[in-house]
Design a protein around this motif. Sequence first.
Motif, PDB file in Angstrom:
ATOM      1  N   GLN A 183      -4.814   7.258  -1.722  1.00 32.45           N
ATOM      2  CA  GLN A 183      -4.308   5.689  -2.056  1.00 32.45           C
ATOM      3  C   GLN A 183      -4.131   5.681  -3.252  1.00 32.45           C
TER       4      GLN A 183
ATOM      5  N   GLY B  37      -1.299   3.461 -11.114  1.00 33.14           N
ATOM      6  CA  GLY B  37      -0.509   3.070  -9.851  1.00 33.14           C
ATOM      7  C   GLY B  37       0.552   2.380 -10.264  1.00 33.14           C
TER       8      GLY B  37
ATOM      9  N   LYS C 111      -3.090  -0.153  -3.595  1.00 34.22           N
ATOM     10  CA  LYS C 111      -4.171  -0.538  -2.531  1.00 34.22           C
ATOM     11  C   LYS C 111      -3.953  -2.181  -2.320  1.00 34.22           C
TER      12      LYS C 111
ATOM     13  N   THR D 226       3.789   4.101  -9.341  1.00 31.73           N
ATOM     14  CA  THR D 226       4.259   4.280  -7.676  1.00 31.73           C
ATOM     15  C   THR D 226       4.606   2.832  -7.094  1.00 31.73           C
TER      16      THR D 226
ATOM     17  N   ALA E 222       3.440   2.560   2.852  1.00 30.68           N
ATOM     18  CA  ALA E 222       2.426   2.699   3.967  1.00 30.68           C
ATOM     19  C   ALA E 222       2.204   1.083   4.736  1.00 30.68           C
ATOM     20  N   ASP E 223       2.167   0.356   3.904  1.00 32.24           N
ATOM     21  CA  ASP E 223       1.988  -1.320   4.454  1.00 32.24           C
ATOM     22  C   ASP E 223       2.084  -2.185   3.475  1.00 32.24           C
TER      23      ASP E 223
ATOM     24  N   ARG F  77       0.687  -1.154   0.036  1.00 34.51           N
ATOM     25  CA  ARG F  77       0.022  -0.009   0.051  1.00 34.51           C
ATOM     26  C   ARG F  77       0.846   1.280  -0.011  1.00 34.51           C
TER      27      ARG F  77
ATOM     28  N   ALA G 221       0.452   5.679  -0.370  1.00 33.27           N
ATOM     29  CA  ALA G 221      -0.421   6.897  -0.266  1.00 33.27           C
ATOM     30  C   ALA G 221       0.464   7.924  -0.543  1.00 33.27           C
ATOM     31  N   TYR G 222      -0.349   8.803  -1.200  1.00 30.30           N
ATOM     32  CA  TYR G 222       0.252  10.462  -1.437  1.00 30.30           C
ATOM     33  C   TYR G 222      -0.755  11.164  -0.599  1.00 30.30           C
TER      34      TYR G 222
ATOM     35  N   GLY H 126      -5.093   1.310  -8.495  1.00 30.26           N
ATOM     36  CA  GLY H 126      -4.336   0.888  -7.454  1.00 30.26           C
ATOM     37  C   GLY H 126      -4.332  -0.538  -7.055  1.00 30.26           C
ATOM     38  N   GLU H 127      -5.187  -1.503  -7.733  1.00 27.87           N
ATOM     39  CA  GLU H 127      -5.012  -2.948  -7.540  1.00 27.87           C
ATOM     40  C   GLU H 127      -4.953  -3.657  -8.665  1.00 27.87           C
TER      41      GLU H 127
END
Length: 237
Positions: free
Chosen positions: A19, A43, A22, A46, A58-59, A12, A14-15, A213-214
Amino acid sequence: MTQTILKISGLRVAYGGIQAVKGVSLEVREGELVSLIGANGAGKTTTLKAVTGTQPIADGGVEYLGVPCKGKGAWDLVRQGLVMVPEGRGTFTRMTITENLLMGAFIRKDREIDTDIEKVFEWFPRLKERRNQLAGTMSGGEQQMLAMGRALMARPKLLLLDEPSMGLSPIMVDKIFEVVNDIHRQGVTVLLVEQNASRALQIANRGYVMESGEITMDGPADQLLKDPRVRAAYLGE
Ligand code: ATP
């Protein structure tokens, strides 16, 4: 069993409150060419930035050669063979082509640097012709060749390519995909991020599709190429 070179798990990023990635999981095994495709803003970049540590995670996590990347600087990773060619190339515009290539090898202490420069010149004769020219005066396609050549000078185990065909003329796009294919055939493992889904899947072993993001699909590249959802969303059918 083939070794997993890169393993991304539940990533994960984020900006601020947005997110961008994700919970992405993907892996690249030794010898593979894996394409990560998806629309603008999905994404993909990123994700690559999180792998090289240029964007905080983030995670979730990223492992390179079985070891977590967290806390390692980009140069540590380059020393271990994880080399990225960023979107927008990032060449040193006030240096010549040869100087740019030598920068790619600055972590090396062996005596084969000249041999490797010749190899890069074989892949990209245009760079040889212009070896004393300043990088900033070259076309976008030539700068992409240079960025890839510079990355190869670090003798990568895993090459991360972010949209190498972006903004290039059709002839240059052909050339870039030909070289990526060639680099892979010569034994370099590649993670290729591309919006040109058709070309990226044609040369890949496996692919992942990223949306908002996925990861929404993954599998052998030839199956993804045949998948009606991929064909409708990314191949203009
Ligand atoms: P592209 O092909 O345009 O590079 P991408 O799939 O690589 O697309 P990202 O660049 O990773 O997508 O962007 C993912 C999301 O994060 C987008 O919504 C984008 O607007 C946002 N984003 C990217 N960089 C930043 C940033 N520095 N600050 C804020 N938001 C950002």
